[in-house]
Scaffold this active site. Structure first.
Site, PDB file in Angstrom:
ATOM      1  N   ARG A 211       0.815  -1.235   0.000  1.00  0.00           N
ATOM      2  CA  ARG A 211       0.000   0.000   0.000  1.00  0.00           C
ATOM      3  C   ARG A 211       0.838   1.270   0.000  1.00  0.00           C
ATOM      4  O   ARG A 211       0.367   2.327   0.412  1.00  0.00           O
ATOM      5  CB  ARG A 211      -0.970   0.021   1.176  1.00  0.00           C
ATOM      6  CG  ARG A 211      -1.978  -1.094   1.081  1.00  0.00           C
ATOM      7  CD  ARG A 211      -3.177  -0.854   1.951  1.00  0.00           C
ATOM      8  NE  ARG A 211      -4.022  -2.019   1.871  1.00  0.00           N
ATOM      9  CZ  ARG A 211      -3.817  -3.140   2.568  1.00  0.00           C
ATOM     10  NH1 ARG A 211      -2.804  -3.197   3.428  1.00  0.00           N
ATOM     11  NH2 ARG A 211      -4.611  -4.158   2.426  1.00  0.00           N
TER      12      ARG A 211
ATOM     13  N   LYS B 147       3.287  11.914 -10.406  1.00  0.00           N
ATOM     14  CA  LYS B 147       2.555  10.974 -11.265  1.00  0.00           C
ATOM     15  C   LYS B 147       3.435   9.758 -11.534  1.00  0.00           C
ATOM     16  O   LYS B 147       4.592   9.913 -11.959  1.00  0.00           O
ATOM     17  CB  LYS B 147       2.230  11.633 -12.602  1.00  0.00           C
ATOM     18  CG  LYS B 147       1.112  12.629 -12.560  1.00  0.00           C
ATOM     19  CD  LYS B 147       0.694  12.875 -13.999  1.00  0.00           C
ATOM     20  CE  LYS B 147      -0.019  14.174 -14.161  1.00  0.00           C
ATOM     21  NZ  LYS B 147      -0.268  14.467 -15.584  1.00  0.00           N
TER      22      LYS B 147
ATOM     23  N   GLU C  34      11.236  19.983 -23.799  1.00  0.00           N
ATOM     24  CA  GLU C  34      10.367  20.251 -22.637  1.00  0.00           C
ATOM     25  C   GLU C  34      10.828  21.537 -21.935  1.00  0.00           C
ATOM     26  O   GLU C  34      10.025  22.260 -21.353  1.00  0.00           O
ATOM     27  CB  GLU C  34      10.384  19.089 -21.639  1.00  0.00           C
ATOM     28  CG  GLU C  34       9.791  17.785 -22.154  1.00  0.00           C
ATOM     29  CD  GLU C  34       8.260  17.733 -22.117  1.00  0.00           C
ATOM     30  OE1 GLU C  34       7.612  18.696 -21.647  1.00  0.00           O
ATOM     31  OE2 GLU C  34       7.708  16.700 -22.571  1.00  0.00           O
TER      32      GLU C  34
ATOM     33  N   LYS D  52       8.266  23.745 -12.842  1.00  0.00           N
ATOM     34  CA  LYS D  52       7.405  22.567 -12.655  1.00  0.00           C
ATOM     35  C   LYS D  52       6.971  22.480 -11.182  1.00  0.00           C
ATOM     36  O   LYS D  52       5.809  22.191 -10.883  1.00  0.00           O
ATOM     37  CB  LYS D  52       8.111  21.280 -13.087  1.00  0.00           C
ATOM     38  CG  LYS D  52       7.285  20.028 -12.732  1.00  0.00           C
ATOM     39  CD  LYS D  52       6.842  19.181 -13.876  1.00  0.00           C
ATOM     40  CE  LYS D  52       5.780  18.168 -13.463  1.00  0.00           C
ATOM     41  NZ  LYS D  52       5.691  16.984 -14.271  1.00  0.00           N
TER      42      LYS D  52
ATOM     43  N   GLU E   5      -4.019  18.265 -11.049  1.00  0.00           N
ATOM     44  CA  GLU E   5      -4.281  18.678 -12.424  1.00  0.00           C
ATOM     45  C   GLU E   5      -5.728  19.065 -12.685  1.00  0.00           C
ATOM     46  O   GLU E   5      -6.341  18.605 -13.636  1.00  0.00           O
ATOM     47  CB  GLU E   5      -3.862  17.556 -13.389  1.00  0.00           C
ATOM     48  CG  GLU E   5      -3.571  18.080 -14.771  1.00  0.00           C
ATOM     49  CD  GLU E   5      -2.914  17.054 -15.689  1.00  0.00           C
ATOM     50  OE1 GLU E   5      -2.769  15.903 -15.281  1.00  0.00           O
ATOM     51  OE2 GLU E   5      -2.568  17.454 -16.788  1.00  0.00           O
TER      52      GLU E   5
ATOM     53  N   ARG F 228      -2.250  23.288 -13.540  1.00  0.00           N
ATOM     54  CA  ARG F 228      -1.294  22.321 -14.064  1.00  0.00           C
ATOM     55  C   ARG F 228      -1.493  22.062 -15.557  1.00  0.00           C
ATOM     56  O   ARG F 228      -0.587  21.577 -16.235  1.00  0.00           O
ATOM     57  CB  ARG F 228      -1.402  21.013 -13.252  1.00  0.00           C
ATOM     58  CG  ARG F 228      -0.239  20.050 -13.471  1.00  0.00           C
ATOM     59  CD  ARG F 228      -0.192  18.964 -12.412  1.00  0.00           C
ATOM     60  NE  ARG F 228       0.826  17.977 -12.718  1.00  0.00           N
ATOM     61  CZ  ARG F 228       1.257  17.055 -11.861  1.00  0.00           C
ATOM     62  NH1 ARG F 228       0.760  17.005 -10.640  1.00  0.00           N
ATOM     63  NH2 ARG F 228       2.177  16.188 -12.203  1.00  0.00           N
TER      64      ARG F 228
ATOM     65  N   ASN G 139       0.541  21.213 -20.398  1.00  0.00           N
ATOM     66  CA  ASN G 139       0.172  20.455 -21.596  1.00  0.00           C
ATOM     67  C   ASN G 139       0.411  21.225 -22.888  1.00  0.00           C
ATOM     68  O   ASN G 139       0.066  20.745 -23.964  1.00  0.00           O
ATOM     69  CB  ASN G 139      -1.301  20.047 -21.549  1.00  0.00           C
ATOM     70  CG  ASN G 139      -1.544  19.012 -20.486  1.00  0.00           C
ATOM     71  OD1 ASN G 139      -0.653  18.225 -20.187  1.00  0.00           O
ATOM     72  ND2 ASN G 139      -2.715  19.036 -19.894  1.00  0.00           N
TER      73      ASN G 139
ATOM     74  N   HIS H  70       1.300  19.466 -26.036  1.00  0.00           N
ATOM     75  CA  HIS H  70       1.105  18.034 -25.799  1.00  0.00           C
ATOM     76  C   HIS H  70      -0.137  17.455 -26.456  1.00  0.00           C
ATOM     77  O   HIS H  70      -0.206  16.255 -26.696  1.00  0.00           O
ATOM     78  CB  HIS H  70       1.084  17.741 -24.302  1.00  0.00           C
ATOM     79  CG  HIS H  70       2.473  17.701 -23.711  1.00  0.00           C
ATOM     80  ND1 HIS H  70       3.313  18.792 -23.728  1.00  0.00           N
ATOM     81  CD2 HIS H  70       3.171  16.699 -23.110  1.00  0.00           C
ATOM     82  CE1 HIS H  70       4.465  18.468 -23.159  1.00  0.00           C
ATOM     83  NE2 HIS H  70       4.408  17.200 -22.778  1.00  0.00           N
TER      84      HIS H  70
ATOM     85  N   HIS I 292       0.908  14.351 -28.338  1.00  0.00           N
ATOM     86  CA  HIS I 292       0.450  12.994 -28.019  1.00  0.00           C
ATOM     87  C   HIS I 292      -0.197  12.331 -29.231  1.00  0.00           C
ATOM     88  O   HIS I 292      -0.022  11.134 -29.464  1.00  0.00           O
ATOM     89  CB  HIS I 292      -0.563  13.030 -26.859  1.00  0.00           C
ATOM     90  CG  HIS I 292       0.075  13.261 -25.529  1.00  0.00           C
ATOM     91  ND1 HIS I 292      -0.567  13.916 -24.493  1.00  0.00           N
ATOM     92  CD2 HIS I 292       1.289  12.922 -25.054  1.00  0.00           C
ATOM     93  CE1 HIS I 292       0.243  13.968 -23.447  1.00  0.00           C
ATOM     94  NE2 HIS I 292       1.374  13.370 -23.759  1.00  0.00           N
TER      95      HIS I 292
ATOM     96  N   HIS J  62       9.337  11.525 -27.241  1.00  0.00           N
ATOM     97  CA  HIS J  62       8.225  12.324 -26.751  1.00  0.00           C
ATOM     98  C   HIS J  62       8.448  13.834 -26.974  1.00  0.00           C
ATOM     99  O   HIS J  62       7.586  14.536 -27.501  1.00  0.00           O
ATOM    100  CB  HIS J  62       7.999  12.010 -25.273  1.00  0.00           C
ATOM    101  CG  HIS J  62       7.046  12.929 -24.596  1.00  0.00           C
ATOM    102  ND1 HIS J  62       5.685  12.908 -24.859  1.00  0.00           N
ATOM    103  CD2 HIS J  62       7.248  13.917 -23.681  1.00  0.00           C
ATOM    104  CE1 HIS J  62       5.099  13.846 -24.131  1.00  0.00           C
ATOM    105  NE2 HIS J  62       6.016  14.465 -23.411  1.00  0.00           N
TER     106      HIS J  62
END
Ligand code: NAD
Ligand code: ZN
Length: 363
Positions: free
Chosen positions: A121, A143, A185, A227, A237, A241, A245, A248, A252, A265
């Site tokens: 956990r 994340k 980035e 960041k 998010e 936040r 993106n 992105h 993506h 990426h």
């Protein structure tokens, strides 16, 4: 040079990001504050360990640094690989007091982080990111997760680390293309939040591409501050936040239509930023000067993999499957001027298609 220290606030507790040439040498002392040596488990990949293992093991001092090595690369970012980390944790009799130290790029950080989030956990996590992308992006914000055959990062959790140690000197062994992909980035951070960072990037491209540690440290530290500031304001998010993106949504989609096989990426995001600037200009939100500055910076960094064989229609269709669409509405990030953003919800498919065609996509 002195190390920079950036605090990130998180519901589970604030954590520091320690950045700088020499940060690795500070790792033992920083870790000692968290747990005794026998309770630390290092997870890395054969590639990272071949290049940086000696230095990381040395930094970790006398502790028994037999790392758990799992393959990295996007294809390995699966629950199967996480299972191998669980197996190793159990074999090492790791209990809830254990600290998992993830050493590697974003793939290792995400998958080892997911193992840390779920093993018993949740155990404590420390990131030692070893790619530009991981240092400025994936190691900060909490994340973690893995891919599912039906999509990227579909299985995951929020599990903030207790500590992030980003030493730009580990980037010396990084391939030139990986390095540049991560720097896109950094372009993003400059474009969305910092004209100063944007200018620093523009004036130090040769040094950055040469993996000059001082040049990298300057832009990495500033990116981490941005960041950290954004995720501290909005851990889950729901609002601010989203500016991360930028580039992105289209990025993506480009990755998806090429089955993740063509672009790193950051390269897809670079195309995405070029498209987003055009969309912003077309909507009267973005200054022509800012759009030109982004074009010039990205062009000066080198050639991107082509998009000329891709159909704008297919890219837009892939955009529709993005999980960032909330209640059917696309929240599209535009940079209005370097350092300033706006979120728009009225970007239509046709707007995106026009921008993609202007960049060279087929109809
Ligand atoms: N969690 C987040 O918030 C977040 C944010 C952005 C991206 N990501 C994830 O990050 C991943 C991409 O990460 P990445 O770009 O770091 O790629 P990566 O982890 O695949 O690393 C790229 C390559 O570089 C090698 N490498 C790593 N460090 C090295 C070093 N110091 N010297 C030599 N080789 C080295 C690796 O072995 C790998 O082959 C994606 O899976 C993406 O989903 C997560
Ligand atoms: Zn990204």
């Amino acid at each position: 040079m002195a190390l920079s220290r950036v605090e990130v606030s998180a519901a589970a507790g604030a954590y520091p990001v320690v950045i700088g040439d020499g940060a690795l040498a500070a790792l033992p002392a920083l870790l000692a504050e968290l747990a005794p040596a026998h309770e630390r488990i290092v997870v890395s990949s054969p590639t990272v360990w071949r290049h940086q293992g000696r230095r990381i093991a040395h930094a970790l001092g006398r502790m028994r640094t037999t790392p758990v090595l799992v393959p990295d690369g996007e294809r390995s970012k699966t629950v199967r690989t996480v299972q191998r980390v669980y197996d190793a944790l159990l074999a090492a009799k790791a209990d809830r007091g254990a600290v998992l130290v993830a050493c590697g790029g974003g793939v290792i950080g995400d998958l080892a982080g997911f193992a840390a989030a779920t093993y018993m956990r949740g155990i404590r996590l420390v990131h030692v990111p070893t790619t530009v992308l991981a240092q400025v992006d994936s190691a900060i914000g909490g994340k973690v997760g893995v891919n599912h055959p039906l999509g990227k990062n579909l299985i995951g959790a929020f599990h903030p680390p207790r500590l992030v140690v980003a030493d730009p000197s580990v980037l010396r062994t990084l391939g030139a293309r990986e390095c540049r992909a991560g720097l896109y980035e950094v372009v993003k951070y400059g474009a969305i939040a910092s004209p100063a960072l944007f200018a620093t990037l523009a004036s130090s491209i040769p040094q950055l591409l040469d993996r000059d540690v001082q040049a990298l440290e300057a832009v990495i530290a500033e990116s981490c501050r941005i960041k950290a500031w954004v995720v501290s304001a909005d851990e889950r998010e729901s609002g601010p936040r989203r500016i991360l993106n930028f580039g992105h949504t289209v990025g993506h989609a480009l990755e998806a239509v090429t089955c993740y096989g063509r672009f790193r990426h950051g390269e897809a995001v670079a195309h995405g930023m070029l498209a987003a600037m055009r969309i912003g200009v077309a909507k009267g939100l973005t200054t022509a000067r800012a759009a030109r500055a982004v074009d010039e910076l990205i062009m000066a960094m080198g050639t991107l993999p082509t998009i000329s064989d891709l159909s704008a229609k297919a890219v837009v269709t892939a955009m529709g499957r993005d999980k960032k669409i909330v209640d059917g509405t696309l929240h599209f990030v535009v940079v209005t001027d370097i350092g300033t953003t706006a979120i728009v919800t009225d970007v239509r498919e046709a707007d995106v298609k026009i921008a993609l065609r202007a960049l060279g996509c087929r109809a």
